[in-house]
Design a protein around this motif. Structure first.
Motif, PDB file in Angstrom:
ATOM      1  N   GLU B  52      50.247  -2.138  61.360  1.00 32.86           N
ATOM      2  CA  GLU B  52      49.057  -1.436  60.894  1.00 32.86           C
ATOM      3  C   GLU B  52      49.338   0.040  60.675  1.00 32.86           C
ATOM      4  O   GLU B  52      48.768   0.663  59.780  1.00 32.86           O
ATOM      5  CB  GLU B  52      47.918  -1.610  61.908  1.00 32.86           C
ATOM      6  CG  GLU B  52      47.460  -3.040  62.049  1.00 32.86           C
ATOM      7  CD  GLU B  52      46.850  -3.555  60.769  1.00 32.86           C
ATOM      8  OE1 GLU B  52      46.281  -2.743  60.010  1.00 32.86           O
ATOM      9  OE2 GLU B  52      46.978  -4.765  60.503  1.00 32.86           O
ATOM     10  N   VAL B  53      50.200   0.606  61.508  1.00 29.04           N
ATOM     11  CA  VAL B  53      50.530   2.022  61.354  1.00 29.04           C
ATOM     12  C   VAL B  53      51.222   2.255  60.018  1.00 29.04           C
ATOM     13  O   VAL B  53      50.953   3.234  59.309  1.00 29.04           O
ATOM     14  CB  VAL B  53      51.419   2.476  62.522  1.00 29.04           C
ATOM     15  CG1 VAL B  53      51.961   3.848  62.284  1.00 29.04           C
ATOM     16  CG2 VAL B  53      50.640   2.447  63.805  1.00 29.04           C
ATOM     17  N   GLY B  54      52.108   1.344  59.636  1.00 26.17           N
ATOM     18  CA  GLY B  54      52.785   1.489  58.351  1.00 26.17           C
ATOM     19  C   GLY B  54      51.844   1.286  57.187  1.00 26.17           C
ATOM     20  O   GLY B  54      51.928   1.973  56.168  1.00 26.17           O
ATOM     21  N   ALA B  55      50.919   0.316  57.342  1.00 30.28           N
ATOM     22  CA  ALA B  55      49.994   0.046  56.244  1.00 30.28           C
ATOM     23  C   ALA B  55      49.054   1.218  56.027  1.00 30.28           C
ATOM     24  O   ALA B  55      48.516   1.389  54.934  1.00 30.28           O
ATOM     25  CB  ALA B  55      49.195  -1.218  56.540  1.00 30.28           C
ATOM     26  N   ALA B  56      48.872   2.053  57.041  1.00 31.37           N
ATOM     27  CA  ALA B  56      47.984   3.202  56.898  1.00 31.37           C
ATOM     28  C   ALA B  56      48.695   4.406  56.312  1.00 31.37           C
ATOM     29  O   ALA B  56      48.092   5.466  56.158  1.00 31.37           O
ATOM     30  CB  ALA B  56      47.400   3.570  58.267  1.00 31.37           C
ATOM     31  N   LEU B  57      49.968   4.280  55.994  1.00 33.38           N
ATOM     32  CA  LEU B  57      50.723   5.389  55.419  1.00 33.38           C
ATOM     33  C   LEU B  57      50.115   5.770  54.074  1.00 33.38           C
ATOM     34  O   LEU B  57      49.845   4.903  53.255  1.00 33.38           O
ATOM     35  CB  LEU B  57      52.159   4.912  55.204  1.00 33.38           C
ATOM     36  CG  LEU B  57      53.256   5.922  55.002  1.00 33.38           C
ATOM     37  CD1 LEU B  57      53.343   6.829  56.180  1.00 33.38           C
ATOM     38  CD2 LEU B  57      54.553   5.186  54.788  1.00 33.38           C
ATOM     39  N   PRO B  58      49.890   7.057  53.808  1.00 32.98           N
ATOM     40  CA  PRO B  58      49.274   7.423  52.530  1.00 32.98           C
ATOM     41  C   PRO B  58      50.271   7.308  51.381  1.00 32.98           C
ATOM     42  O   PRO B  58      51.074   8.200  51.163  1.00 32.98           O
ATOM     43  CB  PRO B  58      48.841   8.873  52.727  1.00 32.98           C
ATOM     44  CG  PRO B  58      49.329   9.299  54.032  1.00 32.98           C
ATOM     45  CD  PRO B  58      50.034   8.204  54.718  1.00 32.98           C
ATOM     46  N   VAL B  59      50.209   6.182  50.682  1.00 30.15           N
ATOM     47  CA  VAL B  59      51.064   5.953  49.510  1.00 30.15           C
ATOM     48  C   VAL B  59      50.161   5.930  48.286  1.00 30.15           C
ATOM     49  O   VAL B  59      49.117   5.288  48.312  1.00 30.15           O
ATOM     50  CB  VAL B  59      51.794   4.596  49.622  1.00 30.15           C
ATOM     51  CG1 VAL B  59      52.537   4.292  48.346  1.00 30.15           C
ATOM     52  CG2 VAL B  59      52.741   4.610  50.779  1.00 30.15           C
ATOM     53  N   ASP B  60      50.539   6.630  47.233  1.00 25.72           N
ATOM     54  CA  ASP B  60      49.752   6.623  46.010  1.00 25.72           C
ATOM     55  C   ASP B  60      50.585   6.035  44.888  1.00 25.72           C
ATOM     56  O   ASP B  60      51.762   6.346  44.750  1.00 25.72           O
ATOM     57  CB  ASP B  60      49.354   8.050  45.616  1.00 25.72           C
ATOM     58  CG  ASP B  60      48.580   8.732  46.719  1.00 25.72           C
ATOM     59  OD1 ASP B  60      48.903   9.871  47.037  1.00 25.72           O
ATOM     60  OD2 ASP B  60      47.670   8.085  47.260  1.00 25.72           O
ATOM     61  N   VAL B  61      49.940   5.187  44.079  1.00 29.56           N
ATOM     62  CA  VAL B  61      50.580   4.688  42.858  1.00 29.56           C
ATOM     63  C   VAL B  61      50.120   5.615  41.742  1.00 29.56           C
ATOM     64  O   VAL B  61      48.989   5.535  41.286  1.00 29.56           O
ATOM     65  CB  VAL B  61      50.162   3.233  42.581  1.00 29.56           C
ATOM     66  CG1 VAL B  61      50.821   2.747  41.311  1.00 29.56           C
ATOM     67  CG2 VAL B  61      50.525   2.345  43.739  1.00 29.56           C
ATOM     68  N   LEU B  62      50.995   6.521  41.333  1.00 25.95           N
ATOM     69  CA  LEU B  62      50.558   7.523  40.357  1.00 25.95           C
ATOM     70  C   LEU B  62      50.429   6.940  38.964  1.00 25.95           C
ATOM     71  O   LEU B  62      49.475   7.213  38.250  1.00 25.95           O
ATOM     72  CB  LEU B  62      51.545   8.702  40.346  1.00 25.95           C
ATOM     73  CG  LEU B  62      51.630   9.471  41.655  1.00 25.95           C
ATOM     74  CD1 LEU B  62      52.631  10.598  41.541  1.00 25.95           C
ATOM     75  CD2 LEU B  62      50.276  10.016  42.045  1.00 25.95           C
ATOM     76  N   THR B  63      51.426   6.147  38.560  1.00 24.86           N
ATOM     77  CA  THR B  63      51.330   5.477  37.258  1.00 24.86           C
ATOM     78  C   THR B  63      51.792   4.045  37.444  1.00 24.86           C
ATOM     79  O   THR B  63      52.600   3.751  38.325  1.00 24.86           O
ATOM     80  CB  THR B  63      52.244   6.123  36.208  1.00 24.86           C
ATOM     81  OG1 THR B  63      53.599   5.938  36.635  1.00 24.86           O
ATOM     82  CG2 THR B  63      51.966   7.582  36.023  1.00 24.86           C
ATOM     83  N   TYR B  64      51.292   3.169  36.597  1.00 22.12           N
ATOM     84  CA  TYR B  64      51.714   1.771  36.658  1.00 22.12           C
ATOM     85  C   TYR B  64      51.660   1.187  35.266  1.00 22.12           C
ATOM     86  O   TYR B  64      50.668   1.356  34.556  1.00 22.12           O
ATOM     87  CB  TYR B  64      50.793   0.974  37.608  1.00 22.12           C
ATOM     88  CG  TYR B  64      51.124  -0.497  37.655  1.00 22.12           C
ATOM     89  CD1 TYR B  64      50.233  -1.435  37.177  1.00 22.12           C
ATOM     90  CD2 TYR B  64      52.340  -0.930  38.179  1.00 22.12           C
ATOM     91  CE1 TYR B  64      50.534  -2.786  37.220  1.00 22.12           C
ATOM     92  CE2 TYR B  64      52.647  -2.265  38.221  1.00 22.12           C
ATOM     93  CZ  TYR B  64      51.743  -3.191  37.741  1.00 22.12           C
ATOM     94  OH  TYR B  64      52.045  -4.524  37.784  1.00 22.12           O
TER      95      TYR B  64
END
Lengths: 166, 159
Positions: B52-64
């Motif tokens: 859960e700690v890893g899943a809460a990491l702020p990752v953004d998909v800037l373009t797809y």
């Protein structure tokens, strides 16, 4: 000097259900803690913490638990302990939580802390006694607490077994 | 072919965010994930490996881009290792085999202002088969501060 360093985490199992005390056993507790680590830290965290993980000491009367893990992963373990919400044994779930009391490098330091802690807890229980009867009971059991010949040779003593005031 | 030792150094404290250009490969074909499903896939990978700690990491998909299945991800510097390891170990998407290929890894250590002159440099660090690892960097000429650095993987034609 090169050796594997461990950390010993001293915790207390707190539960409102009085039947929970009887079912506190090392395997159930170990499984519950590993399950919590797997949920919170994933496969990597579970593998890290399981390297040298055991339940070293367990006292069902006072709910004292001593866990051991490697020094590199004790933070993962400590951060996952609040996520243990129930103990499961014989297909029964008992809600409980773990209070972390002390983290030490050896069993001896944890034992020293536990003796000190139990002393202060006994005093606090005595002060919180509402009933004169209970007070007399506790005082009597404290004064009658003594080391017999066989126990003093085993070398593992702490003041224990206060009467349960639930 | 020279069998030199390969060393990649990533200075994590120098920049706030790291940018990864990744491509999802689905060798067995099938329906392509849309942007939301792609983000879900990244979060699932993090959850499997780091909980859960890893899943809460702020990752953004800037373009797809759905056609090529390539995306630019942004993650804070302290989470780069977790994200990269989670993407590496992801094996399945909807019961189909899949793999993430990291094509570029860029970070921006210092801000760049209008009017500054920038020199861009690229150096081939490693050439193996038809894949070249190129280390790129952009430096401001006057002050010498590095405004961009990173690692890029490109395919080169066999010649």
């Amino acid at each position: 000097m090169v050796r594997f360093k461990n950390r010993y985490v001293l915790c207390e199992v707190v539960s409102e259900d009085p039947r929970c005390r009887q079912c506190i056993e090392d395997r159930a507790l170990g499984l519950a803690v590993r399950d919590a680590i797997a949920r919170v830290h994933g496969d990597y965290g579970l593998a890290c913490c399981s390297i040298s993980f055991t339940v070293k000491y367990l006292n069902a009367y006072t709910g004292t638990v001593l866990l051991r893990c490697r020094k590199d992963s004790y933070r993962l373990l400590c951060s996952a302990l609040p996520f243990v919400r129930y103990l499961e044994s014989r297909a029964q779930r008992y809600p409980c939580f773990l209070n972390t009391l002390h983290v030490g490098g050896t069993i001896r330091t944890c034992q020293k802390f536990l003796i000190q802690y139990n002393r202060t807890q006994l005093l606090r229980l005595l002060q919180n006694c509402t009933n004169e009867e209970e007070r007399q009971c506790i005082q009597k059991s404290l004064l009658s607490c003594s080391l017999t010949e066989e126990q003093s040779q085993s070398g593992d003593e702490e003041e224990d077994d206060d009467t349960e005031t639930d | 072919m020279a069998a030199a030792a390969f060393e990649r150094r990533v200075l994590r404290r120098a920049a706030e965010h790291h940018y990864l250009r990744v491509r999802l490969e689905l060798p067995d074909g099938g329906a392509r994930p849309n942007a939301a499903q792609f983000k879900q896939l990244v979060v699932t990978a993090l959850r499997e490996l780091h909980g859960e700690v890893g899943a809460a990491l702020p990752v953004d998909v800037l373009t797809y881009e759905e056609k090529t299945l390539s995306a630019i991800l942004r993650v804070i510097s302290s989470g780069l290792v977790k994200l990269w390891s989670a993407l590496t170990l992801l094996g399945f998407y909807q019961n189909r085999r899949c793999a993430f290929r990291v094509l570029q890894e860029i970070r921006f250590p210092a801000p760049l202002y209008v009017g500054e002159e920038v020199t861009a440099a690229a150096e081939v660090k490693r050439l193996k088969g038809s894949v070249a690892h190129i280390s790129v960097s952009c430096q401001v000429r006057e002050s010498g501060k590095t405004v961009m650095e990173g690692m890029v993987k490109v395919m080169v034609p066999e010649s």
